[in-house]
Design an enzyme around this catalytic site. Sequence first.
Site, short mmCIF file in Angstrom:
data_model
loop_
_atom_site.label_atom_id
_atom_site.label_comp_id
_atom_site.label_asym_id
_atom_site.label_seq_id
_atom_site.Cartn_x
_atom_site.Cartn_y
_atom_site.Cartn_z
N LYS A 113 2.56 0.15 -0.91
CA LYS A 113 1.48 -0.85 -0.41
C LYS A 113 0.83 -0.58 0.76
CE LYS A 113 4.21 -4.42 -2.68
NZ LYS A 113 5.19 -3.56 -3.37
C1 LIG Z 1 5.49 -3.43 -4.74
C2 LIG Z 1 6.25 -2.33 -5.24
C3 LIG Z 1 6.42 -1.86 -6.63
C4 LIG Z 1 5.40 -2.78 -7.67
O1 LIG Z 1 4.36 -2.82 -7.55
P1 LIG Z 1 3.43 -4.00 -8.36
O2 LIG Z 1 1.71 -3.71 -7.94
O3 LIG Z 1 3.77 -5.18 -7.83
O4 LIG Z 1 3.59 -3.94 -10.00
C5 LIG Z 1 7.09 -0.71 -6.93
N1 LIG Z 1 7.50 0.06 -6.11
C6 LIG Z 1 7.52 -0.16 -4.74
C7 LIG Z 1 8.25 0.57 -3.78
C8 LIG Z 1 6.81 -1.44 -4.09
O5 LIG Z 1 6.98 -1.56 -2.99
#
Ligand SMILES: *Cc1c(COP(=O)(O)O)cnc(C)c1O
Length: 501
Positions: A113
């Site tokens: 993120k």
């Molecule tokens: C948010 C997240 C995801 C999922 O990603 P999306 O864009 O919501 O599909 C997968 N793995 C981790 C570690 C995350 O923080």
Amino acid sequence: MKYKSSRGKYSSVSAAEAIKMGIAPDGGLFVPDHVPQLGQEDYRAMLNQSYQERACKVLAYFLNEFSAEEIRECVNASYNNETYSSEQVVPLVKINSTMFMQELWHGPTCAFKDMALQILPRLLSCSARKTGEDQEIVILVATSGDTGKAALAGFQDVPGTKIIVFYPAEGVSEVQKRQMITQEGKNVFVSAVKGNFDDAQSGVKRIFGDDAFVQLLHQNGMKMSSANSINWGRLLPQIVYYISGYVDLCKNDHIKDRDPINVVVPTGNFGNILAAFYARAMGIPIHKLICASNANNVLTEFIQTGVYDRNRMFEKTISPSMDILISSNLERLLYELTGHDAEKVSGWMEELKQKGRYEVDAAVKTQISQLFWADFASDFDTMNTIAAVWQQNKYLLDTHTAVACCVYQRYQQQTGDQTPTMIASTASPFKFAGSVAQALLPVEDLAGKNEFEIVAALSAYTGQVIPAGIRNLDQKKILHNTITSKEQMDKTVLGFLGIKV
Ligand SMILES: *Cc1c(COP(=O)(O)O)cnc(C)c1O
């Protein structure tokens, strides 16, 4: 390039307006009115460029009214050797002849993120300036873990913004909590909410919907916005790394120029995999987009059958950032696949709201089955994958990336496809050390240990270095110790903002 709402009531919106608004006022998501195509000269130029230079090039296609200088400032402030522990920003690690890990977690909070939340605040701040915004932007976030810390780190000391994060007192890991309550910055505020994630989230939603509250903030020169993945400014930076990853595969001779690859994405809200879809639409030769889910397998069913049905039990899993039953960004995919048919998309979204279920038409189903492949992994499969990949390849997976890896292995078994494949590795294994250690270490080695001791034990056992964002976390100074009830959250916000009533 202009943006329009997937529900059809807004069009010809500038990138800066779309980023500032986040969600369109008709409830839709902003989508670019066309997808720019990368030319052969773009690829060639990118072969010898840094991640930052590639990012500038890709962003420029989508942010017409931003100057090259503004884009460069945003990019360089987000991806540099202070924020990122890897020189390449997003290293690509070869596991075997077909499997490559794209490590998206070398940023300050050790999860993917950061890729978007480092730059979104800067794009937002710049967008506010460009659109003549005279109010301070207050970001409100309810978090179940990764988003809260990544948003805090991204907005820290960004001019013209303040950020307030609410996390459930019961429901985030000790590492996640400690990451948040030690966050520095003059414009950051953090509070625990008594209860679970739903209590925190419904509290935030209530504040957003409270007209009198919005008015009160307005009188004090402030307006609220959100940092979640419905904002185009969060999706856009994610397109960059799929393009960059493809270029790296060419550059390192793992593939020949224009050879196809597959991409596997551990999916929750459908933001990350949608970015890969856009990279493909821009010309990156992606054969299959492989959507990996955990036990909350709404998307697996949707991709396999065309029916989206959220009427099911919410499962708490060891890959918590994918514990989602409504994947908001799917709306953008449907809008693209229907050739921008806002009426159709609005109809399906209304059905989702009313009945928790909708079924797409045959034309969309056909396209989805050509583009995507989907499956899910249980917690048991996930743990076994972590153990097997460590034993065979000495590569340490976090729980989310392990879901992707497990699904990819099944894909290969079922299809025999040998196309080189890039797996989006979304978190450092140390961020989810409890489950990762459990998959690898004997039970007696973990008995009675707290989370920080488990992080240390995992590092000792595997010889892997604990990333800076997690190292010594238990010794950092606690800066935020507010705790509130869900009824008092609005008062807590006013208190943080120094507004008296
Ligand atoms: C948010 C997240 C995801 C999922 O990603 P999306 O864009 O919501 O599909 C997968 N793995 C981790 C570690 C995350 O923080």
